[in-house]
Design a protein around this motif. Structure first.
Motif, mmCIF file in Angstrom:
data_model
loop_
_atom_site.group_PDB
_atom_site.id
_atom_site.type_symbol
_atom_site.label_atom_id
_atom_site.label_comp_id
_atom_site.label_asym_id
_atom_site.label_seq_id
_atom_site.Cartn_x
_atom_site.Cartn_y
_atom_site.Cartn_z
ATOM 1 N N PRO A 82 0.820 -1.221 0.000
ATOM 2 C CA PRO A 82 0.000 0.000 0.000
ATOM 3 C C PRO A 82 0.851 1.267 0.000
ATOM 4 N N LEU A 83 0.384 2.278 -0.718
ATOM 5 C CA LEU A 83 1.033 3.589 -0.654
ATOM 6 C C LEU A 83 0.956 4.094 0.791
ATOM 7 N N ASP A 84 1.828 5.028 1.123
ATOM 8 C CA ASP A 84 1.954 5.478 2.521
ATOM 9 C C ASP A 84 0.623 5.877 3.157
ATOM 10 N N TYR A 85 -0.239 6.579 2.385
ATOM 11 C CA TYR A 85 -1.480 7.081 2.979
ATOM 12 C C TYR A 85 -2.473 5.953 3.274
ATOM 13 N N LEU A 86 -2.181 4.736 2.751
ATOM 14 C CA LEU A 86 -3.033 3.568 3.006
ATOM 15 C C LEU A 86 -2.351 2.544 3.912
ATOM 16 N N ASP A 87 -1.250 2.942 4.529
ATOM 17 C CA ASP A 87 -0.461 1.978 5.307
ATOM 18 C C ASP A 87 -0.285 2.496 6.728
ATOM 19 N N SER A 88 -0.235 1.575 7.682
ATOM 20 C CA SER A 88 0.114 1.939 9.059
ATOM 21 C C SER A 88 0.499 0.663 9.787
ATOM 22 N N PRO A 89 1.392 0.782 10.780
ATOM 23 C CA PRO A 89 1.774 -0.416 11.548
ATOM 24 C C PRO A 89 0.569 -1.056 12.223
ATOM 25 N N ALA A 90 -0.343 -0.219 12.764
ATOM 26 C CA ALA A 90 -1.517 -0.771 13.456
ATOM 27 C C ALA A 90 -2.389 -1.549 12.481
ATOM 28 N N ASN A 91 -2.512 -1.051 11.254
ATOM 29 C CA ASN A 91 -3.326 -1.752 10.269
ATOM 30 C C ASN A 91 -2.710 -3.097 9.898
ATOM 31 N N ARG A 92 -1.399 -3.125 9.734
ATOM 32 C CA ARG A 92 -0.729 -4.398 9.397
ATOM 33 C C ARG A 92 -0.898 -5.400 10.540
ATOM 34 N N GLU A 93 -0.826 -4.870 11.769
ATOM 35 C CA GLU A 93 -0.862 -5.754 12.932
ATOM 36 C C GLU A 93 -2.271 -6.296 13.205
ATOM 37 N N ALA A 94 -3.280 -5.438 13.055
ATOM 38 C CA ALA A 94 -4.637 -5.837 13.475
ATOM 39 C C ALA A 94 -5.725 -5.169 12.648
ATOM 40 N N GLY A 95 -5.454 -4.872 11.392
ATOM 41 C CA GLY A 95 -6.433 -4.160 10.564
ATOM 42 C C GLY A 95 -7.613 -5.003 10.125
ATOM 43 N N ALA A 96 -7.442 -6.322 10.097
ATOM 44 C CA ALA A 96 -8.543 -7.199 9.663
ATOM 45 C C ALA A 96 -9.400 -7.584 10.867
ATOM 46 N N ILE A 97 -10.634 -8.018 10.595
ATOM 47 C CA ILE A 97 -11.558 -8.455 11.658
ATOM 48 C C ILE A 97 -12.124 -9.814 11.255
ATOM 49 N N ASP A 98 -12.019 -10.759 12.186
ATOM 50 C CA ASP A 98 -12.515 -12.117 11.892
ATOM 51 C C ASP A 98 -14.000 -12.193 12.227
ATOM 52 N N ILE A 99 -14.809 -11.734 11.288
ATOM 53 C CA ILE A 99 -16.267 -11.820 11.427
ATOM 54 C C ILE A 99 -16.738 -12.970 10.546
ATOM 55 N N ARG A 100 -17.287 -14.026 11.183
ATOM 56 C CA ARG A 100 -17.799 -15.184 10.432
ATOM 57 C C ARG A 100 -19.135 -14.824 9.819
ATOM 58 N N LEU A 101 -19.333 -15.210 8.589
ATOM 59 C CA LEU A 101 -20.525 -14.802 7.851
ATOM 60 C C LEU A 101 -21.148 -15.987 7.125
ATOM 61 N N GLU A 102 -22.473 -15.988 7.071
ATOM 62 C CA GLU A 102 -23.194 -17.030 6.339
ATOM 63 C C GLU A 102 -24.338 -16.421 5.538
#
Ligand code: MN
Length: 440
Positions: free
Chosen positions: A298-318
């Motif tokens: 990602p370009l700088d404006y779309l990047d951050s250490p916090a996002n790399r570390e925990a930017g995703a969310i494990d939401i189970r979907l059906e």
């Protein structure tokens, strides 16, 4: 990202027994918000918080001595028929109300307080909901690589996604006027369809009706025009997340969307779940946001250490489908697919940062669709288009029926929840919408 605190304690219980049931969507660690009233009445809609099988009526609670300070101010703002003013108060106010509700609902709450709260409960089965905020603007993203690859191959017969996909979160500005809450019904749209090889389009009812499994991201505090939201602050502008079904007329879509994107194929109905699960409640389910080294970074404006570390969310979907026949014959719905939001190629923070990068103002109550959520494996696709290979391989419903695309009377149900060892399971409830026959 939100830090974990006592409200995430897996061992916390409520004095309300239904909140402690195994598999319950609304334990004391969740506390999602909606707008509701007693079904079949002309009562004013007002904010409510789900606990077990009940709703805490925030208008009633704000009129008791149970709350004070920032929590009372937040409850008053949330007691209105739309949550926009509550959203505008920001994360400290949202958290103050969450913490106050947690203290009032947990095992061992003072008897006087417990009695006050008990008088503010309405059974969920007696509640009806409205769209929880006035949605000023609605934007729908396209951020699942698996979905994008499937669609590119099925609809455009191309081998890879467009070159921009891996560099920016693609989106289009959608339509807020036809967003409805779970229980929504809508007529199959009429429109222009260009049959393969034909010289002129036909005006007819959509013959390729589809759903899209998405999440709705509710903007809390907005930003001023000309002042982009940086990655580091992006999630402070997000109140929470709901389920969202972006109904899609595929035959109308393929003819109309070049070169400016979806229009009538998407603007006839969008169905959301009534409950908004807060970013605070989702904190235990944050997970790494991976970007393969072989992909563009990602370009700088779309990047951050916090996002790399925990930017995703494990939401189970059906996704579940209940045909009219299954409903008439008393059978339950059939499950079509299951996946997780953690596979998404772009994160919530990246969507917010990108949306505002050029100076666009977001406002409290704006809604962002995540884009269809398809995972990498078989049976993880978030649209029937993908599951049934554009109608070529209809999906069996287990009762002799099958679906290439949706038929009149079909109800589509979305469900979502989070669970992992060491954390309380929390759920999103359900989003249900039904396709009716076209008005010809
Ligand atoms: Mn969509």
């Amino acid at each position: 990202m939100t830090a974990l605190d006592h409200t995430h304690d897996v061992n916390a219980h409520s004095w309300l027994e239904s909140a402690n049931a195994a598999g319950a969507d609304f334990p004391i660690q969740n506390l999602p918000f909606s707008v509701f009233r007693r079904r079949g009445t002309q009562q004013a809609f007002r904010g409510g918080v789900a606990i077990g099988d009940q709703v805490v009526d925030l208008a009633a609670l704000a009129a008791t001595p149970a709350l004070e300070g920032a929590a009372l101010q937040a409850a008053r703002a949330a007691a209105q028929p739309a949550l926009n003013d509550f959203f505008a108060l920001g994360p400290a106010a949202w958290r103050a109300l969450r913490h106050a509700l947690f203290a009032l609902l947990k095992d061992g709450a003072a008897p006087g307080q417990l009695a006050l709260l008990r008088d503010c409960l309405v059974p969920q089965r007696e509640a009806e909901h409205s769209v929880p905020a006035r949605i000023g603007d609605y934007t729908d993203f396209y951020t699942s690589l698996d979905h994008a690859l499937n669609c590119t191959r099925l609809l455009l017969a191309e081998g890879d996604v467009t070159p921009n996909f891996r560099w920016l979160p693609i989106a289009y500005h959608g339509r807020a006027s036809t967003i409805g809450v779970s229980g929504q019904t809508f007529r199959r749209p009429m429109g222009q369809v260009m049959p393969p090889g034909a010289k002129a389009p036909l005006y007819q009812a959509c013959a390729r009706m589809d759903y899209e499994l998405e999440l709705g991201i509710w903007i809390g505090q907005g930003n001023a025009a000309g002042e982009p939201i940086a990655m580091a602050q992006a999630e402070q502008h997000v109140f929470g997340i709901c389920l969202l079904n972006d109904w899609s007329a595929r035959d109308i879509q393929v003819w109309e969307m070049a070169p400016l994107g979806p229009f009538l194929a998407k603007n006839f109905a969008t169905t959301i779940s009534p409950w908004i699960v807060t970013m605070d409640a989702l904190a235990p389910y944050r997970t790494a946001w991976p970007r393969p080294a072989t992909d563009p970074q990602p370009l700088d404006y779309l990047d951050s250490p916090a996002n790399r570390e925990a930017g995703a969310i494990d939401i189970r979907l059906e996704v579940w489908l209940e045909s009219q026949r299954a409903r008439q014959e008393g059978r339950g719905p059939a499950r079509l697919s299951s996946t997780s939001f953690r596979h998404q190629y772009w994160s919530v923070a990246q969507m917010v940062a990108h949306h505002t990068m050029g100076g666009c103002a977001l406002n409290p109550g704006d809604l962002l669709g995540s884009g269809t959520i398809s995972g990498p494996g078989p049976g993880e696709a978030g649209a029937l288009l993908e599951l049934a290979s554009a109608g070529r391989n209809p999906v069996p419903l287990g009762d002799g029926d099958e679906r290439g695309f949706l038929e009149d009377g079909d109800a589509v149900l979305l469900r979502g929840w989070c669970e992992k060892p060491g954390a309380a399971r929390i759920g999103f409830g359900e989003s249900r919408g039904t396709v009716l026959a076209a008005l010809r």
